[in-house]
Enzyme design. Sequence first.
Site, short mmCIF file in Angstrom:
data_model
loop_
_atom_site.label_atom_id
_atom_site.label_comp_id
_atom_site.label_asym_id
_atom_site.label_seq_id
_atom_site.Cartn_x
_atom_site.Cartn_y
_atom_site.Cartn_z
N HIS A 11 15.44 -17.53 -75.24
CA HIS A 11 15.86 -18.89 -75.27
C HIS A 11 14.63 -20.04 -74.97
CE1 HIS A 11 18.54 -21.84 -72.68
NE2 HIS A 11 18.01 -22.50 -73.50
N ARG A 48 13.44 -23.14 -73.83
CA ARG A 48 13.89 -24.04 -73.17
C ARG A 48 13.03 -25.32 -73.59
NH1 ARG A 48 17.80 -22.15 -69.04
NH2 ARG A 48 18.11 -24.09 -68.27
N ASP A 59 13.78 -13.12 -71.98
CA ASP A 59 13.16 -14.17 -71.29
C ASP A 59 12.76 -13.83 -69.92
OD1 ASP A 59 14.61 -15.62 -73.33
OD2 ASP A 59 15.88 -16.42 -72.11
N HIS A 60 13.17 -12.87 -69.22
CA HIS A 60 12.80 -12.65 -67.81
C HIS A 60 11.32 -11.96 -67.78
CE1 HIS A 60 16.20 -14.22 -66.13
NE2 HIS A 60 16.92 -13.45 -66.85
N ARG A 63 9.86 -23.26 -69.55
CA ARG A 63 9.67 -22.43 -68.24
C ARG A 63 9.30 -20.76 -68.58
NH1 ARG A 63 15.53 -22.24 -65.39
NH2 ARG A 63 15.51 -24.41 -65.99
N GLU A 77 29.98 -16.87 -78.75
CA GLU A 77 29.61 -16.11 -77.67
C GLU A 77 30.42 -16.23 -76.47
OE1 GLU A 77 25.35 -15.28 -76.74
OE2 GLU A 77 26.04 -14.66 -75.00
N ASN A 122 17.81 -9.46 -74.27
CA ASN A 122 17.23 -10.79 -73.93
C ASN A 122 15.85 -10.58 -73.12
OD1 ASN A 122 16.44 -13.25 -72.52
ND2 ASN A 122 18.41 -14.06 -72.96
N GLU A 135 18.29 -18.83 -78.61
CA GLU A 135 19.14 -19.57 -77.98
C GLU A 135 18.42 -20.85 -77.68
OE1 GLU A 135 19.83 -17.51 -74.26
OE2 GLU A 135 21.21 -15.94 -74.91
N HIS A 163 26.23 -12.53 -70.59
CA HIS A 163 26.04 -13.41 -69.21
C HIS A 163 26.35 -12.61 -68.10
CE1 HIS A 163 24.36 -16.30 -66.80
NE2 HIS A 163 23.81 -17.10 -67.78
N THR A 222 21.56 -20.57 -67.66
CA THR A 222 22.63 -21.19 -68.54
C THR A 222 23.91 -21.18 -67.49
OG1 THR A 222 21.38 -20.54 -70.54
CG2 THR A 222 23.78 -21.50 -70.52
N GLY A 253 20.29 -9.47 -70.57
CA GLY A 253 18.85 -9.61 -70.13
C GLY A 253 18.52 -9.13 -68.92
N HIS A 254 19.08 -9.97 -67.99
CA HIS A 254 18.72 -10.01 -66.51
C HIS A 254 18.74 -8.32 -66.01
CE1 HIS A 254 18.56 -10.76 -61.93
NE2 HIS A 254 17.71 -11.22 -62.56
N1 PXP Z 1 23.93 -15.29 -73.20
C1 PXP Z 1 23.51 -16.60 -72.96
C2 PXP Z 1 23.67 -17.68 -73.77
C3 PXP Z 1 22.43 -16.72 -72.04
O1 PXP Z 1 22.22 -17.99 -71.86
C4 PXP Z 1 22.08 -15.66 -71.02
C5 PXP Z 1 21.08 -15.93 -70.02
O2 PXP Z 1 19.84 -15.87 -70.70
C6 PXP Z 1 22.28 -14.31 -71.63
C7 PXP Z 1 23.60 -14.29 -72.43
C8 PXP Z 1 22.16 -13.04 -70.90
O3 PXP Z 1 22.69 -13.21 -69.58
P1 PXP Z 1 21.96 -12.23 -68.50
O4 PXP Z 1 20.52 -12.52 -68.42
O5 PXP Z 1 22.64 -12.39 -67.30
O6 PXP Z 1 22.12 -10.65 -69.04
#
Ligand code: PXP
Length: 243
Positions: free
Chosen positions: A43, A45, A9-10, A49, A151, A7, A70, A191, A101, A213-214
Amino acid sequence: MPELSVNVDHVATLRQARGGKQPDPVAAAMIAELAGADGIIVHLREDRRHIQDRDLELLRKTIKTRLNLEMANTEEIMQIALKVKPDLVTFVPERRQELTTEGGLDVLANQAPLTKNIQKLKKAGIKTSLFINADPYQIKASKRVGADFVEIHTGKYADALDEKTKQKEFQQIARGIRQARRLGLRVNIGHGLDYQNVHPFTAIPGIEDYSIGHSIISRAVLVGLDRAVREMKRLISPMDDGR
Ligand code: PXP
């Protein structure tokens, strides 16, 4: 073989902090693919953001693995999904005030709108996944509404403060995965998974994709910082100014 979807996003969050062009999540996606990622996740949104429409369009044109979008189940984002055609749409709950989320989707309470849009996506050749807690009723409802995947939310496991709670959450997720597979659903998880807590899941059969992701982007900042500082030091050195 379980796969890894990254992911990005960050990376976009960091870009948006300055409102400029860097770091570009599209470039990050390419590097992730070169390193072996099996898929890329973003994602989009409603409040935009982090990921922007332009990112999604460019990712669709450039990535060579799979694109997992997402999204909240809203009309605006549905139209975008139908136009961009990701390989997978993962429906997630979305609240504007949340940092990320938070809980899983309430499939039971949203069966009609989910069934309708899952069908629309199916007709367009797009697979669907529902981001849910490992709750037997939510898993059954996910099958009823016609999703291809669930998921399973690993956030509570990741956030558990003591070993007993962590084990309890892990067992609940393992049961959820077994139930989903018995019903014929395909299973992803994600997550809060990181370098310390991901290993136990490798013992559970049937997980197709890890959505992470994070922790990966955080580690990239730290493991990349040494090189980034050295490169800047070299650039400001009078010996290296080209004269
Ligand atoms: N799955 C979903 C549905 C999410 O919303 C996220 C966070 O964007 C993740 C997985 C990934 O989570 P993380 O960034 O904590 O790894």
